[in-house]
Design an enzyme around this catalytic site. Structure first.
Site, PDB file in Angstrom:
ATOM      1  CB  THR A 269      -0.944   0.016   1.212  1.00 38.85           C
ATOM      2  OG1 THR A 269      -0.175  -0.114   2.418  1.00 38.85           O
ATOM      3  CG2 THR A 269      -1.948  -1.125   1.139  1.00 38.85           C
ATOM      4  CB  CYS A 270       4.180   2.145   1.259  1.00 41.16           C
ATOM      5  SG  CYS A 270       3.795   1.960   3.011  1.00 41.16           S
TER       6      CYS A 270
END
Length: 213
Positions: A180-181
């Site tokens: 998700t980063c």
């Protein structure tokens, strides 16, 4: 990077906005972030914005139209949150990273891309919660990015799709993986759409449940 290292990098800004007292304790980090964001998004442009509103808008009668028809004019300035993503829109969100063209891996990845497209086409009719609202595509975005809708200016960094090649489809290495980063998704190269769908549904369901804890 530690809290104090991050503070040191923005110290000139903190001094300018008078936020030094909030930069000494880690416990105040949320208040510090709020002050910085408020300055960057609101106060930094407030004078220019007000000047435009009270001097520029009257010339074009824009201010009069906004105050007289706020609901209609809202569409010009506020992002519509209820946009429903279709298959084409989802496809355009991703940059696909293939293996070298002409290789066996590239051939397998093209087949898996077909599974991927078929999978998110059926998401809009699948339910992932108990409120009887189809939120499949929303949960897919949450699994990949941590966010359930497309930001007005798009995702930064852009979404990327890559492929996982494993010898054993039942191994842990064959499950989808999302970062998700970095806004990246790795999907498994498997032998059938049935296997692919089961793996993706499980990953999205577990990933969304984790994000809601």
């Amino acid at each position: 990077m530690s809290f104090h290292e991050a503070v040191d990098e923005v110290m000139p800004l903190l001094e300018f906005i008078g936020a030094i007292p909030l930069a000494t304790k880690y416990a105040d980090k949320d208040r510090l972030v709020h002050v910085i964001v408020r300055h960057q998004v609101v106060k930094r442009i407030q004078d220019v914005l007000m000047q435009y509103i009270y001097r520029g808008f009257p010339v074009s009668r824009m201010f009069e139209e906004i105050t007289s028809n706020p609901k209609t004019m809202k569409q010009l300035f506020v992002c519509e949150e209820s946009v429903v993503l279709n298959a084409v829109m989802v496809d355009e969100l991703f940059k696909v990273n293939f293996a070298e063209e002409g290789s066996n891996r590239h051939r397998l990845e093209l087949g898996t891309q077909t599974y991927w497209r078929d999978f998110y086409r059926i998401l809009k009719v699948l339910l992932f919660n108990t409120n009887d609202k189809p939120q499949g595509v929303q949960n897919l975005l949450i699994f990949i990015t941590g966010f359930g809708m497309v930001p007005p200016l798009g995702f930064d960094p852009p979404l990327q799709l890559s492929f996982k090649h494993t010898e054993n489809e039942s191994s842990d290495d064959a499950v989808p993986y999302a970062n998700t980063c970095a806004n990246t998704l790795q999907i498994p190269v498997v032998s059938s759409f049935v296997v692919f769908k089961e793996m993706m549904l499980l990953a999205v369901q577990l990933g969304t449940s984790f994000s809601n804890i």
